[in-house]
Design an enzyme around this catalytic site. Structure first.
Site, PDB file in Angstrom:
ATOM      1  CD  GLU A  76      -1.662  -2.385   1.731  1.00 19.27           C
ATOM      2  OE1 GLU A  76      -2.521  -3.280   1.817  1.00 19.27           O
ATOM      3  OE2 GLU A  76      -0.470  -2.536   2.107  1.00 19.27           O
ATOM      4  CG  PHE A 138     -10.148  -9.373  11.305  1.00 23.92           C
ATOM      5  CD1 PHE A 138      -8.935  -9.813  11.802  1.00 23.92           C
ATOM      6  CD2 PHE A 138     -10.364  -9.423   9.933  1.00 23.92           C
ATOM      7  CE1 PHE A 138      -7.955 -10.300  10.946  1.00 23.92           C
ATOM      8  CE2 PHE A 138      -9.397  -9.909   9.070  1.00 23.92           C
ATOM      9  CZ  PHE A 138      -8.182 -10.347   9.589  1.00 23.92           C
ATOM     10  CD  GLN A 139      -7.562  -7.114   7.695  1.00 25.04           C
ATOM     11  OE1 GLN A 139      -8.446  -6.893   6.880  1.00 25.04           O
ATOM     12  NE2 GLN A 139      -6.403  -7.663   7.358  1.00 25.04           N
ATOM     13  CE  LYS A 188     -17.144  -6.747   2.889  1.00 21.61           C
ATOM     14  NZ  LYS A 188     -16.362  -7.953   3.245  1.00 21.61           N
ATOM     15  CG  MET A 498      22.215  12.812   3.816  1.00 16.27           C
ATOM     16  SD  MET A 498      23.429  13.829   2.925  1.00 16.27           S
ATOM     17  CE  MET A 498      22.596  14.037   1.357  1.00 16.27           C
TER      18      MET A 498
END
Length: 588
Positions: A76, A138-139, A188, A498
């Site tokens: 993602e 969940f999630q 959802k 760096m």
């Protein structure tokens, strides 16, 4: 890129679909349908994302879209960076999608990056059903709470009848005024519920007001100051590119013979091969740009937020200058550097106002000669001793010479980023794509994917460091799958370069956790992904390797073993005086 579902055959006379034995019954209109229709209404052609449970209804609706094509990313974070780069190159908001919980939180780095750089991005995230929100389902993650500080605005979609309009407004706000990321969180049940509502085109709330034109009296005073200046300097910021004001700025500079320097996000806004160009200023800007800022008596800053990597110490920044500051966001005026002449408005509009208000050109002949003298005194050159390893600057310049003038460069973050901006000559806006304010390692490869999707007929070269490339190299699988003709150049010094440079300069060379002597063979890994892998270690290998990579039809990775002790100069120490830049470590 995903295949689009085929349409049913139609009756030639009526134009209506002719039923077939295998034809599925008409699918109901849902909240997810409205989400996709809102994207279509906005003219979205591509979106970048990763599937998942909570976002699945939106993906199911996307299956039927004939307009929006989906690029499945490997992670993602890569989706957010690809959408970000797509927006930079195309000038239209990029769109990324993810599911709830870890999918949404994996977008956060890319959203924060877009926020810092004022890049237009619309993020769509799945969420658990409304009745489960707050129950640690969940999630589940409080996505709107997490992203509130890093978005222009975000929405928790409350119903199927309004969700499409939420997306339309998010799209409108992402592009309006000072651009930036917006997000819509999609429970959802909202995307599954049925609705008859059809969303409209992108819009902004009635309460959202953007000032387009600066106050005429303030413009008049600013123009008078520019006319009277002996050492005027244009400082071009990223807002010039965001506001499509490059032409207006170029015309102003050329009309009045005013030297031009840029911030790093504005690279390409003014052609670096022009005699008025002083190129990039700031921590790793050119010596001549920093000398000009230090000695100017009238600094005309357009679309610039005066961040610390540009200014160094505020008290020593442009100490003799009266400051004209043009910005569409009033919050930026005098936030870091006090503006003597604040001009709030759209960059292109306000620069045109200034041009119309100018009654005479300032006398800049002597000042321009001084700037040219600084160019001679502090050239951007480097040595290539035969007894030392390959220099990264040589590789960057060789690629610049071998590619078209409009080639797009993307980078990760680190030393390789600075070499890529210093030693490539940029002449057009939207050809430099990098992470500036947030400084996100791993940005380069997914950004190259987004850039190539936005400009499929343009060459795209991504410079990465070995440490930066390891962050997101899984996105190479996407470039291979989509057969994207991009070239990734790993400037491999087996260090987080760096960090190593700063450790050597400021921490008594105590190289803790900055050495990467366990680096993989990136050329071999590229072949494993299905890309072209090429290893380069000597000067006489560079030209042939570049030709091979550019001629290869698909993604190629050049693993260039460069001098591990090479540093980035000029350098202004953090908080230092821009006029006291270091050209070597002994100057720090």
């Amino acid at each position: 890129m995903s295949e689009r579902a085929s349409t049913a055959p139609t009756d030639g006379a009526s134009g209506e679909a002719t039923p077939t034995e295998d034809e599925e019954p008409k699918r109901p209109r849902t909240g997810a349908t409205s989400v996709v229709e809102a994207l279509e209404n906005a003219g979205v052609e591509y979106c970048f994302g990763v599937q998942g449970g909570a976002i699945m209804p939106v993906y199911d609706a996307l299956y039927d879209s004939q307009a929006v094509r989906h690029v499945t990313m490997a992670h993602e974070q890569g989706a957010a960076h690809a959408a970000d780069a797509y927006g930079i190159v195309s000038g239209e908001p990029g769109v990324c999608m993810a599911t709830s919980g870890p999918g949404a939180t994996n977008l956060v780095t890319g959203i924060a990056d877009a926020s810092m750089d004022s890049d237009p991005v619309v993020a769509l995230t799945g969420q658990v059903p409304t009745e489960f929100v707050g129950n640690d389902a969940f999630q589940e993650t409080d996505t709107t709470g997490v992203t509130a500080p890093i978005t222009k605005t975000n929405y928790f979609a409350s119903g199927a009848d309004t969700v499409g309009d939420d997306v339309s407004e998010a799209f409108g706000l992402a592009a309006a005024g000072r651009p930036g990321p917006t997000l819509v969180d999609l429970p959802k049940d909202v995307t599954q519920d049925e609705t008859d509502h059809e969303p409209g085109p992108p819009t902004t709330p009635d309460t959202y007001q953007v000032t387009e034109r600066a106050d005429p009296s303030a413009v008049r005073e600013a123009a008078d100051t520019i006319e009277a200046a002996n050492r005027p300097l244009l400082l071009v910021g990223g807002g010039v590119i965001k506001g499509d004001a490059s032409e207006e700025v170029r015309q102003f500079a050329k009309t009045y013979d005013v030297p031009v320097t840029t911030t790093m996000p504005a690279v390409g806004a003014f052609p670096e091969d022009h005699e008025l160009a002083l190129e990039m200023a700031g921590m790793h800007g050119t010596g001549y740009a920093n000398m000009a800022i230090t000695h100017t008596d009238c600094l005309v800053a357009v679309g610039c937020r005066f961040d610390d990597r540009l200014t160094g110490g505020i008290e020593t920044f442009a100490p003799d200058a009266e400051v004209v500051h043009v910005d569409i966001d009033p919050a930026e005026i005098s936030k870091n550097v006090k503006a003597d002449y604040p001009l709030v408005g759209d960059a292109a509009t306000v620069v045109t106002q200034l041009d119309e208000a100018m009654r005479a050109a300032p006398e800049t002949k002597k000042w321009r000669a001084t700037c040219q003298q600084w160019k001679s005194e502090y050239p951007m050159d480097y040595s290539t001793p035969d007894d030392e390893p390959l220099k990264p600057q040589f590789v960057v310049e060789a690629f610049d010479e071998a590619t078209e003038d409009d080639a797009i460069v993307t980078t990760g973050v680190g030393q390789h980023q600075m070499w890529a901006v210093q030693y490539w000559q940029y002449t057009e806006p939207r050809t430099w794509v990098s992470s500036h304010g947030l400084g996100t390692m791993g940005y380069g490869l997914p950004a190259a994917i987004g850039a190539k999707v936005a400009a499929p007929d343009t060459q795209v070269v991504s410079f990465e460091g070995d440490g930066s490339f390891l962050m997101t190299m899984q996105e190479l699988s996407v470039a291979v799958r989509e057969n994207l003709d991009i070239t990734v150049v790993v400037l491999n010094n087996e260090h987080i370069g760096m960090v190593r440079q700063w450790q050597d300069a400021f921490y008594d060379r105590r190289r803790m956790a900055s050495e990467y002597h366990w680096c993989p063979d990136f050329a071999t890994l590229a072949e494993g992904f299905g890309a072209k892998g090429i290893t380069v270690a000597e000067y006489d290998e560079v030209a042939d390797a570049i030709t091979e990579a550019l001629e290869y039809d698909g993604p190629a990775v050049l693993d260039c073993y460069i001098d591990p002790e090479e540093n980035v100069y000029p350098m202004v120490p953090s908080g230092g005086d821009n006029g006291q830049f270091a050209l070597e470590e002994g100057h720090l």
